[in-house]
Design a protein around this motif. Structure first.
Motif, PDB file in Angstrom:
ATOM      1  N   ALA A  98     -26.185  -4.002  19.516  1.00 33.35           N
ATOM      2  CA  ALA A  98     -26.357  -4.888  18.367  1.00 33.35           C
ATOM      3  C   ALA A  98     -25.189  -5.860  18.247  1.00 33.35           C
ATOM      4  CB  ALA A  98     -26.494  -4.069  17.089  1.00 33.35           C
ATOM      5  N   ALA A  99     -24.001  -5.411  18.600  1.00 29.90           N
ATOM      6  CA  ALA A  99     -22.828  -6.279  18.530  1.00 29.90           C
ATOM      7  C   ALA A  99     -22.962  -7.468  19.472  1.00 29.90           C
ATOM      8  CB  ALA A  99     -21.578  -5.468  18.857  1.00 29.90           C
ATOM      9  N   GLN A 100     -23.523  -7.245  20.645  1.00 31.62           N
ATOM     10  CA  GLN A 100     -23.695  -8.328  21.612  1.00 31.62           C
ATOM     11  C   GLN A 100     -24.498  -9.476  21.012  1.00 31.62           C
ATOM     12  OE1 GLN A 100     -22.551  -8.612  25.024  1.00 31.62           O
ATOM     13  NE2 GLN A 100     -23.236 -10.695  24.602  1.00 31.62           N
ATOM     14  N   ALA A 101     -25.498  -9.168  20.231  1.00 30.78           N
ATOM     15  CA  ALA A 101     -26.365 -10.196  19.649  1.00 30.78           C
ATOM     16  C   ALA A 101     -25.641 -11.056  18.628  1.00 30.78           C
ATOM     17  CB  ALA A 101     -27.585  -9.541  19.006  1.00 30.78           C
ATOM     18  N   ALA A 102     -24.508 -10.602  18.114  1.00 34.03           N
ATOM     19  CA  ALA A 102     -23.768 -11.348  17.092  1.00 34.03           C
ATOM     20  C   ALA A 102     -22.789 -12.349  17.697  1.00 34.03           C
ATOM     21  CB  ALA A 102     -23.015 -10.390  16.187  1.00 34.03           C
ATOM     22  N   ILE A 103     -22.614 -12.327  19.014  1.00 37.19           N
ATOM     23  CA  ILE A 103     -21.634 -13.214  19.652  1.00 37.19           C
ATOM     24  C   ILE A 103     -22.187 -14.628  19.765  1.00 37.19           C
ATOM     25  CG2 ILE A 103     -20.283 -13.653  21.739  1.00 37.19           C
ATOM     26  CD1 ILE A 103     -20.324 -10.631  22.247  1.00 37.19           C
ATOM     27  N   PHE A 104     -21.465 -15.577  19.203  1.00 34.64           N
ATOM     28  CA  PHE A 104     -21.832 -16.990  19.325  1.00 34.64           C
ATOM     29  C   PHE A 104     -21.371 -17.547  20.672  1.00 34.64           C
ATOM     30  CE2 PHE A 104     -20.578 -21.447  19.025  1.00 34.64           C
ATOM     31  CZ  PHE A 104     -21.754 -22.046  18.582  1.00 34.64           C
ATOM     32  N   GLY A 105     -20.129 -17.256  21.029  1.00 31.68           N
ATOM     33  CA  GLY A 105     -19.604 -17.797  22.271  1.00 31.68           C
ATOM     34  C   GLY A 105     -18.236 -17.234  22.601  1.00 31.68           C
ATOM     35  N   TYR A 106     -17.633 -17.841  23.631  1.00 31.99           N
ATOM     36  CA  TYR A 106     -16.339 -17.383  24.141  1.00 31.99           C
ATOM     37  C   TYR A 106     -15.437 -18.592  24.383  1.00 31.99           C
ATOM     38  CZ  TYR A 106     -19.161 -13.248  25.308  1.00 31.99           C
ATOM     39  OH  TYR A 106     -20.009 -12.175  25.258  1.00 31.99           O
ATOM     40  N   ALA A 107     -14.131 -18.325  24.367  1.00 27.68           N
ATOM     41  CA  ALA A 107     -13.157 -19.383  24.631  1.00 27.68           C
ATOM     42  C   ALA A 107     -11.922 -18.790  25.274  1.00 27.68           C
ATOM     43  CB  ALA A 107     -12.775 -20.097  23.326  1.00 27.68           C
ATOM     44  N   CYS A 108     -11.123 -19.647  25.888  1.00 27.57           N
ATOM     45  CA  CYS A 108      -9.800 -19.273  26.373  1.00 27.57           C
ATOM     46  C   CYS A 108      -8.818 -19.376  25.210  1.00 27.57           C
ATOM     47  CB  CYS A 108      -9.351 -20.216  27.486  1.00 27.57           C
ATOM     48  SG  CYS A 108     -10.226 -20.034  29.043  1.00 27.57           S
ATOM     49  N   GLY A 109      -7.911 -18.404  25.117  1.00 27.05           N
ATOM     50  CA  GLY A 109      -6.933 -18.435  24.038  1.00 27.05           C
ATOM     51  C   GLY A 109      -5.564 -17.968  24.480  1.00 27.05           C
ATOM     52  N   LEU A 110      -4.550 -18.382  23.724  1.00 30.23           N
ATOM     53  CA  LEU A 110      -3.181 -17.932  23.922  1.00 30.23           C
ATOM     54  C   LEU A 110      -2.711 -17.250  22.645  1.00 30.23           C
ATOM     55  CD1 LEU A 110      -1.593 -21.101  25.600  1.00 30.23           C
ATOM     56  CD2 LEU A 110      -2.187 -18.952  26.741  1.00 30.23           C
ATOM     57  N   SER A 137       0.308 -20.191  16.550  1.00 32.50           N
ATOM     58  CA  SER A 137       0.449 -19.250  17.664  1.00 32.50           C
ATOM     59  C   SER A 137      -0.858 -18.739  18.232  1.00 32.50           C
ATOM     60  CB  SER A 137       1.288 -18.052  17.213  1.00 32.50           C
ATOM     61  OG  SER A 137       0.599 -17.301  16.226  1.00 32.50           O
ATOM     62  N   ALA A 138      -1.997 -19.078  17.605  1.00 32.56           N
ATOM     63  CA  ALA A 138      -3.310 -18.677  18.131  1.00 32.56           C
ATOM     64  C   ALA A 138      -3.970 -19.918  18.724  1.00 32.56           C
ATOM     65  CB  ALA A 138      -4.176 -18.065  17.032  1.00 32.56           C
ATOM     66  N   VAL A 139      -3.582 -20.230  19.935  1.00 26.84           N
ATOM     67  CA  VAL A 139      -4.066 -21.440  20.600  1.00 26.84           C
ATOM     68  C   VAL A 139      -5.454 -21.155  21.179  1.00 26.84           C
ATOM     69  CG1 VAL A 139      -3.439 -23.275  22.216  1.00 26.84           C
ATOM     70  CG2 VAL A 139      -1.646 -21.814  21.214  1.00 26.84           C
ATOM     71  N   ILE A 140      -6.357 -22.129  21.069  1.00 24.73           N
ATOM     72  CA  ILE A 140      -7.729 -21.875  21.526  1.00 24.73           C
ATOM     73  C   ILE A 140      -8.330 -23.133  22.144  1.00 24.73           C
ATOM     74  CG2 ILE A 140      -8.726 -22.403  19.248  1.00 24.73           C
ATOM     75  CD1 ILE A 140     -10.793 -20.152  19.842  1.00 24.73           C
ATOM     76  N   GLY A 141      -9.068 -22.931  23.233  1.00 26.24           N
ATOM     77  CA  GLY A 141      -9.803 -24.006  23.868  1.00 26.24           C
ATOM     78  C   GLY A 141     -11.194 -24.138  23.280  1.00 26.24           C
ATOM     79  N   PRO A 142     -11.965 -25.128  23.719  1.00 25.32           N
ATOM     80  CA  PRO A 142     -13.341 -25.287  23.235  1.00 25.32           C
ATOM     81  C   PRO A 142     -14.182 -24.047  23.515  1.00 25.32           C
ATOM     82  CG  PRO A 142     -12.626 -27.244  24.429  1.00 25.32           C
ATOM     83  CD  PRO A 142     -11.585 -26.203  24.651  1.00 25.32           C
ATOM     84  N   ILE A 143     -15.105 -23.777  22.614  1.00 27.43           N
ATOM     85  CA  ILE A 143     -15.983 -22.613  22.728  1.00 27.43           C
ATOM     86  C   ILE A 143     -17.182 -22.940  23.614  1.00 27.43           C
ATOM     87  CG2 ILE A 143     -17.517 -21.063  21.438  1.00 27.43           C
ATOM     88  CD1 ILE A 143     -15.607 -21.466  19.035  1.00 27.43           C
ATOM     89  N   THR A 144     -17.556 -22.026  24.471  1.00 31.58           N
ATOM     90  CA  THR A 144     -18.788 -22.103  25.253  1.00 31.58           C
ATOM     91  C   THR A 144     -19.759 -21.073  24.699  1.00 31.58           C
ATOM     92  OG1 THR A 144     -17.664 -22.835  27.272  1.00 31.58           O
ATOM     93  CG2 THR A 144     -19.810 -21.771  27.542  1.00 31.58           C
ATOM     94  N   ARG A 145     -20.994 -21.486  24.422  1.00 36.00           N
ATOM     95  CA  ARG A 145     -21.987 -20.549  23.887  1.00 36.00           C
ATOM     96  C   ARG A 145     -22.192 -19.376  24.842  1.00 36.00           C
ATOM     97  NH1 ARG A 145     -25.604 -21.678  19.650  1.00 36.00           N
ATOM     98  NH2 ARG A 145     -25.206 -23.668  18.591  1.00 36.00           N
ATOM     99  N   ALA A 146     -22.464 -18.211  24.257  1.00 31.76           N
ATOM    100  CA  ALA A 146     -22.576 -16.983  25.035  1.00 31.76           C
ATOM    101  C   ALA A 146     -23.660 -17.071  26.100  1.00 31.76           C
ATOM    102  CB  ALA A 146     -22.838 -15.806  24.099  1.00 31.76           C
TER     103      ALA A 146
END
Length: 231
Positions: A98-110, A137-146
């Motif tokens: 069920a948790a997998q279905a809640a993911i919008f996307g992923y990104a690279c982060g520092l 301190s929470a650096v993030i790149g553009p999100i890619t849909r899951a």
């Protein structure tokens, strides 16, 4: 309309690849020691009974490509390259499926860290807040849909400092999978749209200095970039 004593903060957002609409951020969670080799280099072991977490405030959010000054209060500012989960639906006490279905996307982060302050807090068994919850301190790149990224497997995660490779691992090296993390964390919080989860860093973390340039990559995602300004 309720009158405010001073202007409310503007929403914090992250771009989404190929889309004009922005992803609004609600909260930032971070996972500690999710790669065995990183835990080892920190002189610790992975807690295999359950993952553990810390948080960062919204003032920590920083877009990829930024140039920022070396932060105050530290002489040992470290990079930590991570996969970031962006949620797009509510999830509470969820199974991994069920948790997998809640993911919008992923990104690279520092996850940038004042290591000297974190180490001092650890030595006195105090919270890590001043070492971890740092402005920008929470650096993030553009999100890619899951659905565009696909299943998480052996994608490479890496970081270069001034063009020299410093971190190099696979997402499959994570001790706790993305769905296991979400399942566990959703038993502690009512997670939902706008929540970001930084999933931990592989071995090879180290210090930055003024003038340094960081570039973090994960196969299939937009890179995350950060410049440390010359003093």
């Amino acid at each position: 309309m309720t009158e405010l004593l001073f202007p409310a903060p503007a929403p914090r957002t992250v771009p989404v690849n190929g889309e004009s609409a922005l992803y609004p951020v609600r909260r930032i969670f971070c996972v500690g020691r999710n790669y065995a080799e990183h835990a080892k280099e920190m002189g610790a072991e992975v807690d295999r009974e359950a993952p553990f977490y810390f948080t960062k405030s919204l003032d920590a959010l920083e877009p990829s490509g930024a140039t920022q000054p070396y932060p105050p209060g530290t002489a040992n500012y470290h990079y930590e390259m991570e996969l970031v989960i962006a949620l797009g639906a509510p999830v509470f006490r969820a199974s991994p499926e069920a948790a997998q279905a809640a993911i919008f996307g992923y990104a690279c982060g520092l996850d940038m860290t004042r290591r000297d302050l974190q180490d001092a807090a650890k030595a006195k068994r105090r919270p890590w807040d001043t070492g971890k919850d740092i402005e920008r301190s929470a650096v993030i790149g553009p999100i890619t849909r899951a659905e565009e990224f696909g299943p998480i497997g052996a994608q490479r995660i890496s970081l270069t400092l001034n063009g020299t490779l410093r971190q190099d691992a696979r997402l499959s090296d994570m001790v706790w999978s993305v769905t296991d993390l979400l399942s566990h964390l959703s038993g502690l919080y009512h997670l939902g749209p706008g929540d970001l989860i930084y999933t931990g860093t592989p071995a090879g973390v180290g210090a930055v200095a003024p003038g340094d340039r960081l570039e973090g990559r994960i196969d299939g995602l937009s890179p995350v970039l950060l410049n440390i300004a010359v003093a």
